[in-house]
Motif scaffolding. Structure first.
Motif, PDB file in Angstrom:
ATOM      1  N   LEU A  44     -43.355  49.683   6.670  1.00 30.97           N
ATOM      2  CA  LEU A  44     -44.501  50.397   7.470  1.00 30.97           C
ATOM      3  C   LEU A  44     -45.620  49.702   6.880  1.00 30.97           C
ATOM      4  CD1 LEU A  44     -43.816  54.028   8.357  1.00 30.97           C
ATOM      5  CD2 LEU A  44     -43.721  52.206  10.048  1.00 30.97           C
ATOM      6  N   ILE A  47     -45.830  46.131   7.968  1.00 32.82           N
ATOM      7  CA  ILE A  47     -46.080  45.997   9.363  1.00 32.82           C
ATOM      8  C   ILE A  47     -47.726  45.732   9.374  1.00 32.82           C
ATOM      9  CG2 ILE A  47     -46.232  46.914  11.615  1.00 32.82           C
ATOM     10  CD1 ILE A  47     -43.435  47.894  10.876  1.00 32.82           C
ATOM     11  N   GLU A  48     -48.458  47.019   8.527  1.00 34.94           N
ATOM     12  CA  GLU A  48     -49.809  47.111   8.713  1.00 34.94           C
ATOM     13  C   GLU A  48     -50.658  45.874   8.164  1.00 34.94           C
ATOM     14  OE1 GLU A  48     -51.762  49.351  10.079  1.00 34.94           O
ATOM     15  OE2 GLU A  48     -50.139  50.774  10.643  1.00 34.94           O
ATOM     16  N   CYS A  51     -49.983  42.637  10.612  1.00 33.90           N
ATOM     17  CA  CYS A  51     -50.377  42.805  11.986  1.00 33.90           C
ATOM     18  C   CYS A  51     -52.334  43.076  11.719  1.00 33.90           C
ATOM     19  CB  CYS A  51     -49.997  43.951  12.758  1.00 33.90           C
ATOM     20  SG  CYS A  51     -48.427  43.786  13.387  1.00 33.90           S
ATOM     21  N   CYS A 159     -38.491  42.116  13.068  1.00 33.33           N
ATOM     22  CA  CYS A 159     -39.148  43.214  13.704  1.00 33.33           C
ATOM     23  C   CYS A 159     -40.797  42.906  13.390  1.00 33.33           C
ATOM     24  CB  CYS A 159     -38.795  44.438  12.844  1.00 33.33           C
ATOM     25  SG  CYS A 159     -37.378  45.044  13.517  1.00 33.33           S
ATOM     26  N   VAL A 160     -41.085  42.539  12.126  1.00 38.70           N
ATOM     27  CA  VAL A 160     -42.508  42.237  11.996  1.00 38.70           C
ATOM     28  C   VAL A 160     -43.015  41.227  12.780  1.00 38.70           C
ATOM     29  CG1 VAL A 160     -44.239  41.521  10.086  1.00 38.70           C
ATOM     30  CG2 VAL A 160     -42.268  43.067   9.547  1.00 38.70           C
ATOM     31  N   LEU A 163     -43.746  42.404  16.134  1.00 38.67           N
ATOM     32  CA  LEU A 163     -45.037  43.275  16.279  1.00 38.67           C
ATOM     33  C   LEU A 163     -46.331  42.626  16.209  1.00 38.67           C
ATOM     34  CD1 LEU A 163     -43.918  46.484  14.259  1.00 38.67           C
ATOM     35  CD2 LEU A 163     -44.106  46.278  16.691  1.00 38.67           C
ATOM     36  N   LYS A 200     -44.543  50.662  16.142  1.00 38.00           N
ATOM     37  CA  LYS A 200     -44.173  50.803  14.882  1.00 38.00           C
ATOM     38  C   LYS A 200     -42.807  51.797  14.904  1.00 38.00           C
ATOM     39  CE  LYS A 200     -48.012  52.052  13.269  1.00 38.00           C
ATOM     40  NZ  LYS A 200     -49.192  52.376  12.295  1.00 38.00           N
ATOM     41  N   GLN A 201     -43.092  52.830  15.633  1.00 38.18           N
ATOM     42  CA  GLN A 201     -41.992  53.804  16.007  1.00 38.18           C
ATOM     43  C   GLN A 201     -40.691  53.163  16.383  1.00 38.18           C
ATOM     44  OE1 GLN A 201     -44.013  56.840  18.322  1.00 38.18           O
ATOM     45  NE2 GLN A 201     -44.959  57.916  16.581  1.00 38.18           N
ATOM     46  N   VAL A 204     -39.074  51.173  13.618  1.00 37.27           N
ATOM     47  CA  VAL A 204     -38.372  52.093  12.563  1.00 37.27           C
ATOM     48  C   VAL A 204     -37.202  52.771  13.054  1.00 37.27           C
ATOM     49  CG1 VAL A 204     -38.928  54.366  11.100  1.00 37.27           C
ATOM     50  CG2 VAL A 204     -40.527  52.237  11.277  1.00 37.27           C
TER      51      VAL A 204
END
Length: 220
Positions: A44, A47-48, A51, A159-160, A163, A200-201, A204
């Protein structure tokens, strides 16, 4: 009867412990999955970081297909518009609406800027659709047991990237709407939509789903 004073047979006590002659039960299985809660938290955070506006600005995306030389400037502009329309699967009525909007005398001077904005948006949408298809194909392969092992790091990168592209598409959609008076669409529908939105949800939950797949061996 037994003679007085004779030794009595010892009483047999009920067995309390395990039978020493029986094999010991195997130890409980330990799940050594690399997708731990600690790793999900780090995911997580990644990801932050990925992005953030600075990270999105540094992304390198593939270009749209190269156009052949055009004999006139107007035909070249038309070819660029058609390339955007084809990439976004834009239906004919929307194409006509765009032509009418951007050839109006009040907006004619902004046509080049608008086309560049649409080209950037189309690149991001196509890249996002490719990333979405890749993860969807992976999910189908796991569901159908067509893959037996996966690299968690590789899936995290996928996944990253998805996003990041989603955030980039949102930026372009906002710019087209606020600066150029047109809504971003794909295949004639607003884009991204609730059906195609990924956050994100969702990623995950996807990683947790992979962790719980019974036949799948996960590698770091």
């Amino acid at each position: 009867g037994a003679a007085p004073g004779a030794a009595k047979s010892p009483k047999v006590s009920p067995r309390v412990g395990p039978d020493a002659s029986a094999p010991a039960p195997p130890p409980p299985a330990i799940n050594h999955t690399p997708i731990t809660e600690k790793r999900l938290l780090a995911f997580l955070e990644k990801i932050e970081e990925s992005c953030s506006p600075a990270s999105l600005a540094g992304m390198h995306l593939p270009a749209l297909p190269t156009l052949p030389p055009a004999p006139t400037a107007s035909l070249y502009i038309q070819s660029r518009l058609e390339r955007v329309w084809d990439a976004l699967l834009m239906p004919l009525p929307m194409r006509l609406d765009m032509v009418l909007l951007y050839t109006h005398r009040d907006r004619a001077g902004h046509l080049e800027t608008a086309i560049k904005a649409w080209e950037a948006a189309a690149v991001a949408v196509v890249a996002r659709e490719d990333a979405l298809l890749a993860l969807s194909s992976l999910q189908s392969a796991v569901e159908e047991a067509r893959v037996g092992h996966l690299s968690v790091s590789a899936v995290e990168r996928q996944c990253v990237e998805l996003l990041q592209l989603s955030a980039l598409v949102e930026q372009h959609a906002t710019s087209l709407r606020e600066d150029f008076g047109f809504s971003l669409t794909f295949d004639g529908l607003p884009y991204p939509s609730e059906e195609t939105g990924v956050g994100k949800q969702q990623v995950v939950a996807f990683m947790e789903w992979l962790r719980d797949a019974p036949h799948l061996k996960l590698l770091s």
